[in-house]
Motif scaffolding. Structure first.
Motif, PDB file in Angstrom:
ATOM      1  N   PHE A   2     -10.421  16.811   4.578  1.00 21.29           N
ATOM      2  CA  PHE A   2     -10.616  15.627   3.755  1.00 21.29           C
ATOM      3  C   PHE A   2      -9.428  14.682   3.948  1.00 21.29           C
ATOM      4  O   PHE A   2      -8.300  15.015   3.558  1.00 21.29           O
ATOM      5  N   PRO A   3      -9.636  13.502   4.543  1.00 24.72           N
ATOM      6  CA  PRO A   3      -8.541  12.532   4.706  1.00 24.72           C
ATOM      7  C   PRO A   3      -8.025  12.066   3.336  1.00 24.72           C
ATOM      8  O   PRO A   3      -8.805  11.889   2.393  1.00 24.72           O
ATOM      9  N   LEU A   4      -6.725  11.881   3.249  1.00 23.46           N
ATOM     10  CA  LEU A   4      -6.097  11.417   2.015  1.00 23.46           C
ATOM     11  C   LEU A   4      -5.572   9.995   2.192  1.00 23.46           C
ATOM     12  O   LEU A   4      -5.273   9.571   3.315  1.00 23.46           O
ATOM     13  N   PRO A   5      -5.438   9.242   1.095  1.00 24.23           N
ATOM     14  CA  PRO A   5      -4.994   7.841   1.202  1.00 24.23           C
ATOM     15  C   PRO A   5      -3.614   7.661   1.827  1.00 24.23           C
ATOM     16  O   PRO A   5      -3.306   6.593   2.344  1.00 24.23           O
ATOM     17  N   ASN A   6      -2.776   8.712   1.806  1.00 26.28           N
ATOM     18  CA  ASN A   6      -1.428   8.582   2.370  1.00 26.28           C
ATOM     19  C   ASN A   6      -1.411   8.792   3.889  1.00 26.28           C
ATOM     20  O   ASN A   6      -0.347   8.776   4.511  1.00 26.28           O
ATOM     21  N   GLY A   7      -2.585   9.016   4.490  1.00 27.23           N
ATOM     22  CA  GLY A   7      -2.649   9.243   5.926  1.00 27.23           C
ATOM     23  C   GLY A   7      -2.646  10.710   6.307  1.00 27.23           C
ATOM     24  O   GLY A   7      -2.845  11.056   7.471  1.00 27.23           O
ATOM     25  N   GLY A   8      -2.437  11.583   5.325  1.00 29.78           N
ATOM     26  CA  GLY A   8      -2.505  13.011   5.583  1.00 29.78           C
ATOM     27  C   GLY A   8      -3.910  13.530   5.364  1.00 29.78           C
ATOM     28  O   GLY A   8      -4.877  12.758   5.279  1.00 29.78           O
ATOM     29  N   ALA A   9      -4.048  14.846   5.261  1.00 29.70           N
ATOM     30  CA  ALA A   9      -5.367  15.437   5.054  1.00 29.70           C
ATOM     31  C   ALA A   9      -5.229  16.746   4.298  1.00 29.70           C
ATOM     32  O   ALA A   9      -4.269  17.500   4.481  1.00 29.70           O
ATOM     33  N   ALA A  10      -6.200  17.008   3.435  1.00 32.17           N
ATOM     34  CA  ALA A  10      -6.304  18.291   2.752  1.00 32.17           C
ATOM     35  C   ALA A  10      -7.365  19.115   3.457  1.00 32.17           C
ATOM     36  O   ALA A  10      -8.523  18.696   3.562  1.00 32.17           O
TER      37      ALA A  10
END
Length: 290
Positions: A239-247
């Motif tokens: 799942f992409p996250l708004p900070n550019g990372g991913a969970a």
């Protein structure tokens, strides 16, 4: 962090086993004192599945002055044909991840290696997953699909009990009834069938390096050799996250073609510290008897 909490509560396979009020309180404290990354890692670790993880944003890299002349980083190789053991061919399947275009190329390369290996009659082949740490399972499965029997290979089952079936049909691998996009990566088929298939696994086999062997598990001509795997045979969703990372959250357990649930380790049928050698001996022995 808020999105990670929401996704974990709604989508994680083990969400019902988590005391969410205390997790959220601790996560907000960590976010204030140690930063958002620490809080996200804590939330995912609290799921207790041992497989969910946080991928932080990639740092921007400045391009060199002459980008065209700069050496490109080596591309990870999905598969390699190893030296035969007792005359039995060995194909090593590595942990692998990459872009869609790279996945197409990796699928085609693996299929080409398989076709070349089976360009003459063989009694069997060893598939070595013992060093496969995971990544994208689909180039592995689609590339090797000619070795799989037609029909259901396995399933993913989420916390709500919804089952997604993985099948081998004419044309390749199908997920929930739809053909996988990588099926178009190659139309090559081996010239000769393989009577026996040995799959080698071990403690370094993880994630996709466990799930693909599970898709072979229970097939009549297949036997697993090696030692207990790392225990991350569950299915993750990214799942992409708004900070550019991913969970990367564990959202389902894996089932084999007979419905056996794999939510941790694989225990091979043949326990051995020398899986390649013993697998090759099994194949050559069966060939002599046959």
């Amino acid at each position: 962090m808020d999105l990670t909490l929401k996704l974990a509560r709604e989508r994680a396979y083990r969400a019902a086993h988590v005391e969410w009020q205390s997790v959220e309180e601790e996560a907000r404290s960590l976010a204030s004192n140690q930063g958002e990354g620490a809080a996200i890692r804590f939330v995912l670790k609290s799921l207790g599945d041992g497989h969910s993880f946080y991928r932080p944003p990639r740092k921007a890299v400045m391009a060199p002055a002459d980008a065209n002349s700069a050496p490109r980083p080596p591309t990870r190789v999905l598969s390699q044909v190893e030296a035969p053991i007792e005359g039995v061919p060995v194909i090593r399947i590595n942990g692998w991840s990459g872009t869609h275009q790279e996945a197409m190329a990796a699928t085609e390369a693996l299929r080409s290696q398989l076709v070349s290996t089976l360009s003459e009659p063989r009694c069997g082949v060893v598939l070595d997953f013992s060093g496969n740490s995971g990544g994208n399972m689909w180039p592995m499965l689609v590339g090797l699909s000619p070795l799989l029997s037609e029909g259901v290979l396995g399933h993913f089952k989420n916390a709500r009990g919804t089952v997604t079936t993985i099948e081998k049909k004419t044309g390749g691998i199908f997920i929930g009834g739809s053909g996988h996009v990588l099926n178009g990566g190659t139309a090559q088929q081996p010239e000769h069938p393989v009577p026996l298939i040995a799959v080698a696994v071990g403690p370094r086999s993880s994630s996709s390096g466990e799930i693909v062997p599970i898709m072979f598990h229970g097939q009549e001509n297949v036997r697993l050799f090696g030692q207990r795997t790392s225990g991350k045979s569950t299915a993750n969703s990214t799942f992409p996250l708004p900070n550019g990372g991913a969970a990367n959250i564990t959202t389902a357990v894996t089932l084999d073609r007979h419905g056996r649930v794999f939510d941790a380790h694989i225990e091979p049928e043949a326990s051995t510290a020398r899986p390649l050698e013993d697998a090759a001996r099994w194949i050559s022995g069966e060939c002599r008897r046959g």
